[in-house]
Design a protein around this motif. Structure first.
Motif: not given
Length: 147
Positions: A96-104, A144-147
């Motif tokens: 969950t934390l990884k997903a939140e960081k990626k979204k940010e 690249f990052f948001c795919k």
């Protein structure tokens, strides 16, 4: 009075050592359960009768030992399950934390693309080439990052 107590004690000792129990072993959907009452209809039933005569019964020691083993095994399984649940909760929290960081990070990169587009609109003819390059790089990073 003393004689009455003695007779009562002897009578109680004659009755008390014998204990009977009926136990039903039920199997439903592959799961085995034990009960003092009859099984539900549709489940496989095995009825067992146990009698334990105080500690003088030769089988009592085996039953008591088996009970100790079963309790120890149950405790081990409960502890193991608890550890696995804690481990699973930690893994879920990390994901969950990884997903939140990626979204940010993705939101931040999208904002940089927006800023680069605004810079291109406001750029003078001399700096338009540099602004286009900046916008192109910002879009590539975001894609690249948001795919």
């Amino acid at each position: 009075m003393n004689q009455f107590l003695t007779h009562s004690f002897v009578l109680a000792m004659a009755i008390a050592p014998i204990a009977h129990a009926e136990i039903y072993q039920c199997e439903e959907n592959g799961k085995i359960s034990y009960s003092q009452t009859a099984c539900k209809t549709g489940s496989k039933e095995t009825q067992r009768q146990f009698s334990v005569e105080n500690n003088s019964n030769p089988g009592y020691g085996k039953i008591a030992e088996q009970l100790k083993k079963d309790k120890a095994e149950s405790k081990q399984l409960t502890d193991k399950r608890h550890k696995e649940e804690v481990k699973y909760e930690k893994e879920v929290k990390q994901i969950t934390l990884k997903a939140e960081k990626k979204k940010e990070k993705c939101d931040y990169l999208q904002m940089q693309v927006k800023w680069a587009a605004e810079n291109l609109e406001n750029a003078s003819p001399k700096t338009q080439s540099q602004a286009r390059t900046k916008l192109k790089r910002a879009k590539e990073k975001a894609e690249f990052f948001c795919k």
